[in-house]
Structure formats: structure tokens, C-alpha cells
Motif scaffolding. Structure first.
Motif, PDB file in Angstrom:
ATOM      1  N   ASN A 192      48.867  32.747  51.152  1.00 21.98           N
ATOM      2  CA  ASN A 192      49.332  33.199  52.452  1.00 21.98           C
ATOM      3  C   ASN A 192      48.511  32.480  53.518  1.00 21.98           C
ATOM      4  N   GLU A 193      49.071  31.409  54.069  1.00 23.49           N
ATOM      5  CA  GLU A 193      48.360  30.600  55.076  1.00 23.49           C
ATOM      6  C   GLU A 193      48.011  31.420  56.314  1.00 23.49           C
ATOM      7  N   GLN A 194      48.930  32.296  56.735  1.00 24.50           N
ATOM      8  CA  GLN A 194      48.736  33.071  57.957  1.00 24.50           C
ATOM      9  C   GLN A 194      47.524  34.010  57.833  1.00 24.50           C
ATOM     10  N   LYS A 195      47.436  34.718  56.701  1.00 29.42           N
ATOM     11  CA  LYS A 195      46.322  35.646  56.480  1.00 29.42           C
ATOM     12  C   LYS A 195      45.090  34.933  55.942  1.00 29.42           C
ATOM     13  N   LYS A 196      45.230  33.645  55.618  1.00 28.84           N
ATOM     14  CA  LYS A 196      44.155  32.863  55.018  1.00 28.84           C
ATOM     15  C   LYS A 196      43.676  33.541  53.729  1.00 28.84           C
ATOM     16  N   SER A 197      44.657  33.900  52.886  1.00 27.06           N
ATOM     17  CA  SER A 197      44.328  34.557  51.626  1.00 27.06           C
ATOM     18  C   SER A 197      45.199  34.019  50.502  1.00 27.06           C
ATOM     19  N   LEU A 198      44.774  34.315  49.287  1.00 30.12           N
ATOM     20  CA  LEU A 198      45.538  33.939  48.110  1.00 30.12           C
ATOM     21  C   LEU A 198      45.425  35.063  47.092  1.00 30.12           C
ATOM     22  N   THR A 199      46.301  35.028  46.106  1.00 25.94           N
ATOM     23  CA  THR A 199      46.297  36.054  45.071  1.00 25.94           C
ATOM     24  C   THR A 199      46.086  35.382  43.723  1.00 25.94           C
ATOM     25  N   ILE A 200      45.177  35.961  42.919  1.00 23.84           N
ATOM     26  CA  ILE A 200      44.987  35.505  41.547  1.00 23.84           C
ATOM     27  C   ILE A 200      45.156  36.721  40.647  1.00 23.84           C
ATOM     28  N   ASN A 201      45.449  36.489  39.384  1.00 25.67           N
ATOM     29  CA  ASN A 201      45.514  37.582  38.420  1.00 25.67           C
ATOM     30  C   ASN A 201      44.194  37.652  37.680  1.00 25.67           C
ATOM     31  N   VAL A 202      43.632  38.866  37.577  1.00 26.83           N
ATOM     32  CA  VAL A 202      42.412  39.090  36.804  1.00 26.83           C
ATOM     33  C   VAL A 202      42.725  40.128  35.729  1.00 26.83           C
ATOM     34  N   VAL A 218      43.389  26.509  39.291  1.00 26.27           N
ATOM     35  CA  VAL A 218      42.411  27.461  38.787  1.00 26.27           C
ATOM     36  C   VAL A 218      41.226  27.507  39.745  1.00 26.27           C
ATOM     37  N   VAL A 219      40.816  28.748  40.137  1.00 24.08           N
ATOM     38  CA  VAL A 219      39.713  28.927  41.081  1.00 24.08           C
ATOM     39  C   VAL A 219      38.660  29.869  40.499  1.00 24.08           C
ATOM     40  N   THR A 220      37.448  29.772  41.046  1.00 24.66           N
ATOM     41  CA  THR A 220      36.358  30.684  40.711  1.00 24.66           C
ATOM     42  C   THR A 220      36.065  31.513  41.947  1.00 24.66           C
ATOM     43  N   VAL A 221      35.858  32.824  41.755  1.00 20.51           N
ATOM     44  CA  VAL A 221      35.539  33.716  42.866  1.00 20.51           C
ATOM     45  C   VAL A 221      34.047  33.591  43.161  1.00 20.51           C
ATOM     46  N   LEU A 222      33.697  33.341  44.443  1.00 12.54           N
ATOM     47  CA  LEU A 222      32.306  33.094  44.837  1.00 12.54           C
ATOM     48  C   LEU A 222      31.542  34.343  45.237  1.00 12.54           C
ATOM     49  N   SER A 223      32.258  35.395  45.713  1.00 14.06           N
ATOM     50  CA  SER A 223      31.546  36.577  46.194  1.00 14.06           C
ATOM     51  C   SER A 223      32.393  37.822  46.000  1.00 14.06           C
ATOM     52  N   GLY A 224      31.765  38.962  46.234  1.00 13.07           N
ATOM     53  CA  GLY A 224      32.478  40.236  46.153  1.00 13.07           C
ATOM     54  C   GLY A 224      32.472  40.810  44.755  1.00 13.07           C
ATOM     55  N   ALA A 225      33.316  41.800  44.543  1.00 12.27           N
ATOM     56  CA  ALA A 225      33.366  42.517  43.270  1.00 12.27           C
ATOM     57  C   ALA A 225      33.808  41.619  42.112  1.00 12.27           C
ATOM     58  N   TRP A 226      34.581  40.592  42.412  1.00 12.12           N
ATOM     59  CA  TRP A 226      35.117  39.716  41.362  1.00 12.12           C
ATOM     60  C   TRP A 226      34.317  38.432  41.218  1.00 12.12           C
ATOM     61  N   GLU A 227      33.093  38.382  41.745  1.00 15.22           N
ATOM     62  CA  GLU A 227      32.264  37.181  41.699  1.00 15.22           C
ATOM     63  C   GLU A 227      32.151  36.654  40.270  1.00 15.22           C
ATOM     64  N   GLY A 228      32.390  35.343  40.115  1.00 20.15           N
ATOM     65  CA  GLY A 228      32.298  34.710  38.803  1.00 20.15           C
ATOM     66  C   GLY A 228      33.608  34.726  38.026  1.00 20.15           C
ATOM     67  N   THR A 229      34.589  35.485  38.504  1.00 26.74           N
ATOM     68  CA  THR A 229      35.879  35.572  37.821  1.00 26.74           C
ATOM     69  C   THR A 229      36.659  34.282  38.037  1.00 26.74           C
ATOM     70  N   VAL A 230      37.344  33.851  36.997  1.00 23.16           N
ATOM     71  CA  VAL A 230      38.167  32.652  37.074  1.00 23.16           C
ATOM     72  C   VAL A 230      39.620  33.082  36.953  1.00 23.16           C
ATOM     73  N   GLY A 231      40.487  32.503  37.795  1.00 22.21           N
ATOM     74  CA  GLY A 231      41.901  32.851  37.732  1.00 22.21           C
ATOM     75  C   GLY A 231      42.768  31.768  38.322  1.00 22.21           C
ATOM     76  N   ALA A 232      44.051  31.812  37.977  1.00 24.95           N
ATOM     77  CA  ALA A 232      45.021  30.856  38.507  1.00 24.95           C
ATOM     78  C   ALA A 232      45.653  31.427  39.774  1.00 24.95           C
ATOM     79  N   VAL A 233      45.856  30.577  40.773  1.00 22.20           N
ATOM     80  CA  VAL A 233      46.449  30.993  42.040  1.00 22.20           C
ATOM     81  C   VAL A 233      47.916  31.354  41.809  1.00 22.20           C
ATOM     82  N   GLN A 234      48.297  32.579  42.219  1.00 20.81           N
ATOM     83  CA  GLN A 234      49.676  33.051  42.071  1.00 20.81           C
ATOM     84  C   GLN A 234      50.457  32.881  43.369  1.00 20.81           C
ATOM     85  N   THR A 235      49.829  33.278  44.503  1.00 20.66           N
ATOM     86  CA  THR A 235      50.471  33.146  45.810  1.00 20.66           C
ATOM     87  C   THR A 235      49.434  32.687  46.828  1.00 20.66           C
TER      88      THR A 235
END
Length: 172
Positions: free
Chosen positions: A142-152, A123-140
């Protein structure tokens, strides 16, 4: 698998954003997200005076060129080279030459080595951007893109959102 590098593509003048949109659409339809990581039209802010009023406008740094962060192989070369508006890769003959780290840093693009100790289900908290403060579980992840996907939750439905590693913090 080889490492992703930045390449420069020559386009018809004025077609830079159209080429970016077309490549982004092709990446999605052909599922090349893990091979073509990012397409950029570098912009710079320039003060402009019109009718006696000074405004800061965004102008293309390199008109007629688009930068692509990708893993070079026959498929990715073919996709980019055959995109409408692309006249070719920058390099001698038909051999694309990648930019090196120092050239990228001069353009203000740095390789961020953000390492995140996360696993799918954390479970992560979003620190910045449009979803700041949103809490979600990591779904995927991507090490190469240095990104992850959560469901909101959006309009009462679970919606996947892609975020950069630096935009989230693991909850304790």
C-alpha cells in the motif's frame, strides 16, 4: 485521486478514544483503508507527582480533538461527520481545513518519504517490533499508507501482518 491530508475533528470531551475506535471500525467495515489512512489522538508524556512519587503519565495534547489523515471526499466526510461523538470538522462553517506540513512537524508528525524497491512475492526480514527477525514474502503493498503485508506463522497458521516500509528490509 487527490492527496491525503491531516484534518482535525472536534469531539465531545472524553470521547476521543471512543471516536478513534468507532472510525477505525467503520474504516474496516466499509473498506475505506485507502481513503482514511490514520486516526490519531495525540498524546504527550507529562511528569506527575502523586503521594510524593513522581511518575510520567500520558496526557491528551488536545482534549476534545482527534486528528485524521484522509482523502477528503463526500464518502469520507460523511463517515467521519456521522460518527457518534463527533461534533464536526475544524474549519469555517462545514468546510474542513487541512493542516499544512509545518503544523504537522510542530506536532512531531513528519511525512516520511520512505521508498522501498519491493514487489509482491519478494522476501523481506522484519527489522523491529513484535515480529523482529521474522522472514516473509510480500503479499500486498500500500503505497499511500507506506505499508505492506506479509504472512507469518502464528499458532501453526498463516496470518497476515501489516508492517511499515521502514520496518522491513529486502533479503538478497
Amino acid at each position: 485521486m487527490s492527496e491525503a491530508k491531516w484534518y482535525v475533528v472536534h469531539t465531545y470531551s472524553g470521547y476521543e478514544n471512543k471516536v478513534k475506535a468507532n472510525i477505525d471500525k467503520t474504516i474496516e467495515t466499509r473498506h475505506l483503508e485507502d481513503q482514511i489512512l490514520e486516526v490519531r489522538v495525540p498524546l504527550e508524556e507529562v511528569p506527575e507527582i502523586r503521594n510524593g512519587v513522581e511518575k510520567v503519565v500520558q496526557r491528551k495534547m488536545f482534549p476534545g480533538y482527534v486528528m485524521i489523515h484522509m482523502i477528503m471526499n463526500d464518502d469520507t466526510w460523511y463517515v467521519v461527520r456521522n460518527t457518534r461523538g463527533v461534533t464536526g470538522f475544524v474549519g469555517p462553517g462545514s468546510k474542513p481545513v487541512p493542516l499544512d506540513e509545518s503544523e504537522m512537524e510542530n506536532l512531531g508528525i513528519k511525512q516520511d518519504d520512505v521508498i522501498l524497491d519491493l514487489e509482491i512475492g519478494d522476501v523481506v526480514t522484519v527489522l523491529s517490533g513484535a515480529w523482529e527477525g521474522t522472514v516473509g514474502a510480500v503479499q500486498t503493498i500500500n503505497e499511500q499508507k507506506k505499508s505492506l503485508t506479509i504472512n507469518v506463522e502464528l499458532f501453526g497458521r498463516e496470518t497476515p501482518v501489516e508492517l511499515g516500509f521502514s520496518e522491513v528490509k529486502k533479503m538478497d
